[in-house]
Write a protein that holds these residues in place. Structure first.
Motif, mmCIF file in Angstrom:
data_model
loop_
_atom_site.group_PDB
_atom_site.id
_atom_site.type_symbol
_atom_site.label_atom_id
_atom_site.label_comp_id
_atom_site.label_asym_id
_atom_site.label_seq_id
_atom_site.Cartn_x
_atom_site.Cartn_y
_atom_site.Cartn_z
ATOM 1 N N ARG A 93 0.416 3.394 7.049
ATOM 2 C CA ARG A 93 -0.787 3.462 6.205
ATOM 3 C C ARG A 93 -0.643 2.609 4.955
ATOM 4 N NH1 ARG A 93 -3.890 8.134 6.790
ATOM 5 N NH2 ARG A 93 -5.194 7.193 5.179
ATOM 6 N N LYS A 94 0.473 1.885 4.840
ATOM 7 C CA LYS A 94 0.706 0.993 3.702
ATOM 8 C C LYS A 94 0.939 -0.431 4.193
ATOM 9 C CE LYS A 94 0.961 3.604 -0.134
ATOM 10 N NZ LYS A 94 0.180 3.327 -1.357
ATOM 11 N N GLY A 95 0.262 -1.376 3.564
ATOM 12 C CA GLY A 95 0.522 -2.782 3.811
ATOM 13 C C GLY A 95 1.266 -3.357 2.616
ATOM 14 N N ILE A 96 2.366 -4.047 2.861
ATOM 15 C CA ILE A 96 3.187 -4.618 1.790
ATOM 16 C C ILE A 96 2.893 -6.109 1.702
ATOM 17 C CG2 ILE A 96 5.540 -4.852 0.888
ATOM 18 C CD1 ILE A 96 6.261 -2.736 3.176
ATOM 19 N N LEU A 97 2.449 -6.580 0.556
ATOM 20 C CA LEU A 97 2.190 -7.998 0.337
ATOM 21 C C LEU A 97 3.371 -8.591 -0.422
ATOM 22 C CD1 LEU A 97 -1.570 -7.618 -0.500
ATOM 23 C CD2 LEU A 97 -0.670 -8.935 1.408
ATOM 24 N N THR A 122 1.187 -3.134 -2.808
ATOM 25 C CA THR A 122 0.853 -2.533 -1.514
ATOM 26 C C THR A 122 -0.648 -2.269 -1.454
ATOM 27 O OG1 THR A 122 1.256 -0.298 -2.345
ATOM 28 C CG2 THR A 122 3.124 -1.448 -1.308
ATOM 29 N N VAL A 123 -1.137 -2.156 -0.230
ATOM 30 C CA VAL A 123 -2.549 -1.850 -0.028
ATOM 31 C C VAL A 123 -2.642 -0.619 0.872
ATOM 32 C CG1 VAL A 123 -2.611 -3.568 1.847
ATOM 33 C CG2 VAL A 123 -4.752 -2.706 0.895
ATOM 34 N N ASP A 124 -3.477 0.339 0.465
ATOM 35 C CA ASP A 124 -3.674 1.553 1.257
ATOM 36 C C ASP A 124 -4.583 1.238 2.452
ATOM 37 O OD1 ASP A 124 -2.152 3.214 -0.406
ATOM 38 O OD2 ASP A 124 -3.842 3.461 -1.784
ATOM 39 N N LEU A 125 -4.154 1.646 3.626
ATOM 40 C CA LEU A 125 -4.883 1.377 4.854
ATOM 41 C C LEU A 125 -5.388 2.677 5.466
ATOM 42 C CD1 LEU A 125 -2.299 -1.117 6.395
ATOM 43 C CD2 LEU A 125 -4.338 -1.702 5.066
ATOM 44 N N VAL A 126 -6.424 2.574 6.282
ATOM 45 C CA VAL A 126 -6.906 3.761 6.998
ATOM 46 C C VAL A 126 -6.035 3.968 8.219
ATOM 47 C CG1 VAL A 126 -9.272 3.388 6.199
ATOM 48 C CG2 VAL A 126 -8.572 2.488 8.421
ATOM 49 N N ASP A 127 -6.043 5.205 8.722
ATOM 50 C CA ASP A 127 -5.254 5.526 9.914
ATOM 51 C C ASP A 127 -5.647 4.585 11.058
ATOM 52 O OD1 ASP A 127 -4.347 6.739 12.355
ATOM 53 O OD2 ASP A 127 -4.047 8.595 11.236
ATOM 54 N N TRP A 128 -4.632 3.990 11.702
ATOM 55 C CA TRP A 128 -4.886 2.994 12.744
ATOM 56 C C TRP A 128 -5.548 3.595 13.974
ATOM 57 C CZ3 TRP A 128 -4.481 -2.116 11.863
ATOM 58 C CH2 TRP A 128 -3.777 -2.503 10.715
ATOM 59 N N ASN A 129 -5.553 4.934 14.095
ATOM 60 C CA ASN A 129 -6.218 5.592 15.223
ATOM 61 C C ASN A 129 -7.691 5.882 14.942
ATOM 62 O OD1 ASN A 129 -3.867 5.765 16.884
ATOM 63 N ND2 ASN A 129 -3.142 7.459 15.607
ATOM 64 N N THR A 130 -8.113 5.616 13.712
ATOM 65 C CA THR A 130 -9.511 5.818 13.344
ATOM 66 C C THR A 130 -10.384 4.756 14.020
ATOM 67 O OG1 THR A 130 -8.811 6.642 11.173
ATOM 68 C CG2 THR A 130 -11.127 5.978 11.392
ATOM 69 N N LEU A 159 -9.595 -4.755 4.023
ATOM 70 C CA LEU A 159 -8.824 -4.285 2.865
ATOM 71 C C LEU A 159 -7.675 -5.241 2.543
ATOM 72 C CD1 LEU A 159 -8.623 -0.471 3.730
ATOM 73 C CD2 LEU A 159 -9.988 -1.512 1.898
ATOM 74 N N ILE A 160 -7.018 -5.719 3.571
ATOM 75 C CA ILE A 160 -5.887 -6.642 3.390
ATOM 76 C C ILE A 160 -6.365 -7.968 2.818
ATOM 77 C CG2 ILE A 160 -4.154 -7.999 4.639
ATOM 78 C CD1 ILE A 160 -4.041 -5.522 6.604
ATOM 79 N N ARG A 161 -7.495 -8.460 3.319
ATOM 80 C CA ARG A 161 -8.033 -9.728 2.823
ATOM 81 C C ARG A 161 -8.368 -9.630 1.336
ATOM 82 N NH1 ARG A 161 -11.735 -10.307 6.324
ATOM 83 N NH2 ARG A 161 -13.503 -9.527 5.125
#
Length: 466
Positions: free
Chosen positions: A62-66, A78-86, A96-98
């Motif tokens: 649930r975390k993306g590290i830049l 870091t960027v907070d991500l939604v659950d990948w199963n959503t 969000l990453i962009r």
């Protein structure tokens, strides 16, 4: 006075000894933050190992590290991500990453233009480049890379590893290899025997088809890359060859990802692993290869910590044994004879492919069948009826390509899917066929009735019941 002179002499003697103890380290350029005879942690890779320890042990998916792709000590945020199963998670997370990536690009662009950092975050990022030239900001702007955290997936890998690690360690020790190598699947597959990669690598050890064929049976009926134990034997052989040719485990492990031939060429030019890490740049030696050994060290360290966590309950090794089949055998008949569910027998024998599991082909002669290690099963093996063996494989019918035929039209005529026709006949991506070509129609033949064969019980690596 004499005592004072003696203390001074002792002091300088100590310095002299320390100088000669440490100067080889500095002259060689192989400085180590920590030394291990087989798997050294070189000072040059210490920031990378620390980074991957955070990826595996701190940040979840649930975390993306830049971060900077060349200098892993530079983490922008870091960027907070939604659950990948959503539903729609991939699209949402991409957005969000962009946004986050553009935010840091803008800061670096402003710093590159000479603007003084004003906000707390701008000052933090500027501090990351305190000992670098200002022009480094522009280069860094284009070097921002995203890494998804793996902590939750890594924990699941540690849980799964409990079923395989004892056997894999025995395999490696038997071949006189370091048992630590058994932790490599944490990097490759998170100990998921069904893992697939974008480039067609599969299984616990992520063998490609071309490499795997050098060590295992891979064909239309059996793919031993999916068998955790057979593929572990193959991985041990491959790593042993890498080590015998390259001489150190950092090089041998990097070759597992990059290729042995490429590492041999790199070693001839750069002389040491550290020089390769610092200086080697080619079209194929990119981020993944450069970081492979660092990832291995980090994965091993994190896995060993998690293995001591009482809250993590690892899977237990399955108690199984192997039987070599001396004739062609029907999967369903074997399942009924041993009174095992279809799902369980298939799970114990993951190398068997769909045509075998669906009864369109027999299990090949010579296949090593894995069974639950029970007293009843061992008795059944000893009394295994000869009627369960067939002298020949189920034969495929053949279709002769006529004028105007296409794979799609042949699929409609025969009732066999286009995909299966392409796979069975090893056609190219365009499914090109020619007039007069003989195409195999998989699974359309009649079973042979003749029976033959005997069986051999093999010694197994899996845990046995006492």
């Amino acid at each position: 006075m004499v005592q004072a002179i003696a203390r001074i002499i002792a002091f300088f003697c100590g310095l002299f000894i320390l100088f000669f103890l440490f100067i080889p380290l500095f002259l060689s350029g192989q400085g180590m933050a920590h030394a291990s005879s087989a798997f050294p942690l070189y000072r040059a890779i210490a920031p990378n190992v620390a980074f991957w320890e955070k990826v595996y042990g701190t940040y979840t998916s649930r975390k993306g590290i830049l971060h900077d792709k060349n200098d892993l000590s530079i983490i922008y945020g870091t960027v907070d991500l939604v659950d990948w199963n959503t539903p729609g998670a991939a699209r949402i997370n991409k957005h969000l990453i962009r946004l986050a990536r553009q935010h840091y690009k803008d800061i670096l662009e402003d710093l590159a233009d000479g603007e003084k950092p004003a906000t707390r975050e701008e000052k933090r990022i500027a501090a990351l480049f305190a000992h670098r030239k200002v022009k480094g900001y522009k280069k860094a702007r284009d070097n921002i890379r995203l890494q998804i955290g793996q902590k939750d997936r890594f924990i699941q890998g540690v849980i799964r590893s409990g079923a395989y690690l004892p056997s894999i360690k025995r395999i490696f020790r038997k071949k006189k290899l370091p048992a630590e190598l058994a932790y490599l699947p944490h990097v490759e597959s998170s100990f998921n025997p069904r893992a697939h990669s974008k480039v067609g690598a599969v299984g616990l050890w992520q063998f490609t088809r071309s490499t795997g064929r050098n060590y295992m049976m891979i064909n239309d009926l059996v793919d031993e890359r999916y068998d955790p134990y057979v593929s572990s034997q193959a991985a041990a052989e491959l790593l042993k060859k890498n080590y015998s040719q390259l001489g150190t485990w950092p090089l041998a492990l990097t070759a597992y990802n990059y290729g042995r031939a490429g590492m041999v060429r790199a070693l001839k030019k750069q002389k040491t692993y550290v020089n390769i890490f610092n200086n080697h740049r080619t079209g194929l030696f990119k981020f993944a290869s450069r970081n492979f050994y660092s990832e291995f060290l980090a994965a091993m360290r994190v896995a060993r910590r998690l293995e001591k966590d009482p809250h993590i309950k690892k899977e237990r090794p399955r108690s199984t044994f192997l039987v070599r089949l001396r004739g062609y055998t029907d999967f369903e008949e074997l399942r009924r004879y041993f009174r095992i569910s279809r799902e369980r027998l298939a799970k114990l024998n993951p190398a068997l492919k769909k045509p075998v599991l669906e009864g369109k082909k027999f299990i090949p002669k010579g296949y090593r069948l894995r069974l639950p290690d029970t007293r009843k099963n061992r008795l059944r093996v000893k009394k295994l009826a000869r009627r369960l063996y067939h002298s020949h494989q189920i034969r495929d019918k053949v279709y002769i390509v006529r004028r105007g035929d296409t794979i799609s039209s042949i699929s409609r005529k025969t009732g066999i899917s286009r995909r299966r026709l392409i796979q069975a006949n090893h056609l190219n991506k365009h499914a090109t066929i020619r007039i007069g070509q003989r195409l195999v129609l998989p699974g359309k033949g009649k079973r042979q009735s003749s029976r033959q064969g005997t069986i051999i019980i093999l010694q197994d690596h899996a845990k046995r019941r006492p």
